[in-house]
Design a protein around this motif. Sequence first.
Motif, short mmCIF file in Angstrom:
data_model
loop_
_atom_site.label_atom_id
_atom_site.label_comp_id
_atom_site.label_asym_id
_atom_site.label_seq_id
_atom_site.Cartn_x
_atom_site.Cartn_y
_atom_site.Cartn_z
N ILE A 255 0.85 -1.19 0.00
CA ILE A 255 0.00 0.00 0.00
C ILE A 255 0.88 1.24 0.00
N ASN A 256 0.64 2.12 -0.95
CA ASN A 256 1.40 3.37 -1.06
C ASN A 256 0.40 4.51 -1.08
N GLU A 257 0.32 5.24 0.01
CA GLU A 257 -0.70 6.28 0.13
C GLU A 257 -0.45 7.47 -0.77
N THR A 258 0.73 7.56 -1.36
CA THR A 258 0.96 8.64 -2.33
C THR A 258 0.23 8.36 -3.65
N LYS A 259 -0.10 7.09 -3.88
CA LYS A 259 -0.88 6.74 -5.07
C LYS A 259 -2.36 6.93 -4.74
N ASP A 260 -2.76 8.19 -4.66
CA ASP A 260 -4.13 8.53 -4.31
C ASP A 260 -4.97 8.71 -5.58
N ALA A 261 -6.18 9.21 -5.43
CA ALA A 261 -7.08 9.37 -6.58
C ALA A 261 -6.47 10.26 -7.65
N LYS A 262 -5.83 11.35 -7.23
CA LYS A 262 -5.21 12.27 -8.19
C LYS A 262 -4.06 11.59 -8.92
N TRP A 263 -3.26 10.81 -8.19
CA TRP A 263 -2.13 10.10 -8.81
C TRP A 263 -2.63 9.13 -9.87
N TRP A 264 -3.66 8.36 -9.54
CA TRP A 264 -4.18 7.38 -10.49
C TRP A 264 -4.79 8.04 -11.72
N LEU A 265 -5.45 9.18 -11.53
CA LEU A 265 -6.02 9.88 -12.68
C LEU A 265 -4.92 10.38 -13.60
N ASN A 266 -3.86 10.92 -13.03
CA ASN A 266 -2.73 11.38 -13.84
C ASN A 266 -2.04 10.20 -14.53
N PHE A 267 -1.90 9.10 -13.81
CA PHE A 267 -1.29 7.90 -14.39
C PHE A 267 -2.10 7.41 -15.58
N TRP A 268 -3.42 7.35 -15.43
CA TRP A 268 -4.28 6.88 -16.52
C TRP A 268 -4.22 7.84 -17.71
N THR A 269 -4.31 9.12 -17.45
CA THR A 269 -4.29 10.11 -18.53
C THR A 269 -2.99 10.04 -19.31
N THR A 270 -1.90 9.81 -18.61
CA THR A 270 -0.58 9.78 -19.25
C THR A 270 -0.31 8.48 -19.98
N ASN A 271 -0.80 7.37 -19.44
CA ASN A 271 -0.35 6.06 -19.92
C ASN A 271 -1.42 5.18 -20.54
N GLN A 272 -2.65 5.63 -20.64
CA GLN A 272 -3.73 4.74 -21.07
C GLN A 272 -3.48 4.09 -22.43
N ASP A 273 -2.81 4.80 -23.32
CA ASP A 273 -2.56 4.25 -24.66
C ASP A 273 -1.31 3.37 -24.70
N LYS A 274 -0.60 3.28 -23.59
CA LYS A 274 0.65 2.51 -23.56
C LYS A 274 0.56 1.27 -22.67
N LEU A 275 -0.62 1.01 -22.14
CA LEU A 275 -0.77 -0.12 -21.24
C LEU A 275 -0.90 -1.43 -22.02
N VAL A 276 -0.12 -2.42 -21.62
CA VAL A 276 -0.17 -3.74 -22.26
C VAL A 276 -0.29 -4.80 -21.16
N TRP A 277 -0.96 -5.88 -21.50
CA TRP A 277 -1.17 -6.96 -20.54
C TRP A 277 0.00 -7.93 -20.59
N ASN A 278 0.62 -8.18 -19.45
CA ASN A 278 1.70 -9.16 -19.34
C ASN A 278 1.06 -10.52 -19.06
N ASN A 279 1.07 -11.39 -20.06
CA ASN A 279 0.39 -12.68 -19.93
C ASN A 279 0.99 -13.56 -18.85
N ASP A 280 2.29 -13.44 -18.63
CA ASP A 280 2.95 -14.29 -17.64
C ASP A 280 2.66 -13.82 -16.22
N LEU A 281 2.73 -12.52 -16.00
CA LEU A 281 2.54 -11.98 -14.65
C LEU A 281 1.07 -11.71 -14.33
#
Length: 288
Positions: A255-281
């Motif tokens: 658990i990392n409390e710095t990854k709050d709602a704002k962090w996740w929104l920024n993460f999604w906005t920045t990376n949504q087109d670059k997310l890939v599923w790792n089949n092994d993990l």
Amino acid sequence: MKKLTLLLFLIIICQNSYSQKLLTSWSQQNIENYTREMYDEAQKLTTSELLLKNTKDNSWSSVFLTLNASINNYKEDTDYLKELAKQITNIEETKLKGTSRLIIWDRIISGDIIFEGKGLIIYNDLFKVGGRANQILQNLTNKNFGYVNINTTNEELENLKNKWLDFLTNKTIEEFKPTEYPNAKIPEISSLTAVEALVVSLQANATKDAITKNCLKNVYNLDEMPKEKGSSASYCNPDTYTFAYLRILFGYEEINETKDAKWWLNFWTTNQDKLVWNNDLGIYEVSE
């Protein structure tokens, strides 16, 4: 209500592969404004009355009653199924009321449904007549030729309707195969649409706050969230579930409390087109 409970159980078991899935927990008792009297009245409806009802349903309870009555009484009625298929191209939309613990990812993103951390996942857009018709057909036949979602085009709806009509005239139609997520810890939340919905659901919302406060008062007789970590009362807040789901999806074990709602929104906005599923993990990673 034993018959209702048994019926719902059978629906979920038969359709769990594609039409609807449970996330953590759900039962018909979670449906708002759903009574035995309403159930009994719905069972008396004719096919013509159910077809009309499907076009006018404006709450989750009324949608469920239409589905329920269709399964109980008209599963083998091919004429009824064909008329339902014709409704798939009906794009009329209704803002459903009483959607507690109903999960339609697109409608969480649009703000029409509040994500409560658990409930019944439906892959058709029940806010649309065509989506409701497709849901009923899938439940009645155990077949899946595709979903009606918030962005389905008129051409796609026409094609889907024709597939159902062909199937109902005994033609062989190839079924739709949903995307799979190998080694997913929770497959039900593993689509990118679900990820976006989870991120959106973390953002500040007065209705979500009210749900949390009502739970604290009704279940724990508390006026505010306890300050100590690990209290079971924390699960009154849907965000407790959501943060846990996102950690699972991205392989964050701590658990990392710095990854709050704002962090996740920024993460999604920045990376949504670059997310890939790792089949092994069985997690999402950001591609370089």
